[in-house]
Design a protein around this motif. Sequence first.
Motif, PDB file in Angstrom:
ATOM      1  N   GLU A  19       0.777  -1.172  -0.057  1.00  0.00           N
ATOM      2  CA  GLU A  19      -0.161   0.146  -0.024  1.00  0.00           C
ATOM      3  C   GLU A  19       1.024   1.246  -0.136  1.00  0.00           C
ATOM      4  OE1 GLU A  19      -3.576   2.281   2.656  1.00  0.00           O
ATOM      5  OE2 GLU A  19      -2.694   0.218   3.269  1.00  0.00           O
ATOM      6  N   ASP A  22       1.982   2.215  -3.523  1.00  0.00           N
ATOM      7  CA  ASP A  22       0.822   2.191  -4.463  1.00  0.00           C
ATOM      8  C   ASP A  22       0.920   3.475  -5.306  1.00  0.00           C
ATOM      9  OD1 ASP A  22      -1.513   2.140  -6.023  1.00  0.00           O
ATOM     10  OD2 ASP A  22      -2.885   1.639  -4.264  1.00  0.00           O
ATOM     11  N   ARG A  25      -1.199   6.401  -4.951  1.00  0.00           N
ATOM     12  CA  ARG A  25      -0.943   7.066  -3.729  1.00  0.00           C
ATOM     13  C   ARG A  25       0.107   7.997  -3.825  1.00  0.00           C
ATOM     14  NH1 ARG A  25       0.059   4.430   2.288  1.00  0.00           N
ATOM     15  NH2 ARG A  25       1.129   6.523   3.144  1.00  0.00           N
ATOM     16  N   ALA A  26       1.292   7.491  -4.572  1.00  0.00           N
ATOM     17  CA  ALA A  26       2.418   8.135  -4.611  1.00  0.00           C
ATOM     18  C   ALA A  26       2.642   8.990  -5.795  1.00  0.00           C
ATOM     19  CB  ALA A  26       3.581   6.781  -4.826  1.00  0.00           C
ATOM     20  N   ARG A  29       1.300  13.267  -5.522  1.00  0.00           N
ATOM     21  CA  ARG A  29       1.928  14.130  -4.734  1.00  0.00           C
ATOM     22  C   ARG A  29       3.160  15.041  -5.359  1.00  0.00           C
ATOM     23  NH1 ARG A  29       3.729  11.104   0.046  1.00  0.00           N
ATOM     24  NH2 ARG A  29       4.067   9.131  -1.322  1.00  0.00           N
ATOM     25  N   ALA A  58      -2.593   6.999 -12.793  1.00  0.00           N
ATOM     26  CA  ALA A  58      -2.496   7.863 -11.756  1.00  0.00           C
ATOM     27  C   ALA A  58      -2.469   9.335 -12.573  1.00  0.00           C
ATOM     28  CB  ALA A  58      -1.578   7.738 -10.880  1.00  0.00           C
TER      29      ALA A  58
END
Length: 440
Positions: A19, A22, A25-26, A29, A58
């Motif tokens: 996680e 992932d 998520r990364a 940012r 993403a």
Amino acid sequence: MGAPQPGAFLRRLFDAALEAADPARAVPRFLPAQPPKGSGGRIVVVGAGKAAGAMARAVEDHWGHLPESELTGLVVTRYGHAVACQRIEVIEAAHPVPDQAGLDAARRILKMVQGLGPDDLVLCLISGGGSALLSLPAEGITLEEKQAVNKALLRSGAAIDEMNCLRKHLSAIKGGRLAAAAAPARVVSLLISDVPGDDPAVIASGPTVPDPTSFADALAILDKYGIDAPASVRAHLEAGAEETPKPGDPRLAGCETHLIARPQDSLEAAAALARQEGVTPVILGDSIEGEAREVAQVMAGIARQVARFGQPAASPCVLLSGGETTVTLRGQGRGGRNAEFLLALTVALESAPGQGAPGIYALACDTDGIDGSEDNAGAITGPGCLARAAAGGLDAKAMLADNDGYSFFSALNDLVVTGPTLTNVNDFRAILVTPEAAER
């Protein structure tokens, strides 16, 4: 903490590690500023690696509103690791030995970044596996010849930085060459690290960063491991023409590089979960290298020290580590480096068949979901493993000698199968020492 809790606990730690890495998520940012409105600047997304498809998705999730004329792209990932995207094309190719699909994709990517201007942005999405997937042999070298060298490297026991040094000097796109081709466009690279030390020049053979290594270094690696390379390969390295871009190369002056996920981040996420569940975590290192079976011997010794003396922490304790071990192939068996590590650890902990290692459990998995070239991420082991194996007619030591860890753990139904995880921060190892181990 008794069975079956230890196995489930180790799986939760692995899930926490995944996680943390992932791409969904990364990536957000670290997305750079878009070209200013009215500048005419375009965004060209390129990339390679086992996480490339998920990283591209993403990007689209955050920049999908842009007109098609402003956002295009192409990334290449391993077969079975593609993610559906609307604007960025995702192509699958072979890993760890490159194939024609990867070569064709690399050629297209190189062409896409050429002819851009200073108002354009090249967003490069790089993750582990990109070196084999982004394969464009240097002039005078065929794909078949590069495949032969790659196979020999994989069998040799060479470390990942050594492999990638040689790959860079047999490539027309790696070792900073992709970024050089994109100049004068702005190049921003987002990297998910799968290499010990997180060196951007080693991750996927550094297609967008300066290369400090040389043709002479590549030749030395060839000789160190006794690799019988095709004549054209050796001639290319000996000629040493058109070195890779070095630090200070003006063509790379406009490049930015961001590490968006690292092995250490995943280890810290697992450690945080362990603390929440009342287990003391000890992170042994995020960049542990060496022969898998030799690393296993060291880890077994540390686990025994915890059990006998409560050092470096008292049980319940979980020893966490990352990095990339190697396997020098001597046998004909099936098994990646994590299966090899875990089988060697099991043999070391259970010094005699049937004796067992009460209270000590372990998991070793590759965070990309594929241990070597098999269909498992890794495996899990625990007390009495050798006794169960012997009861089933399995000789653990003989199977280790034959590099057959996959078959060993498959027969015991102890493989960890996740399928492609769509990320890659290298190996994840967790050795749980419970109070039961201290009481024996």
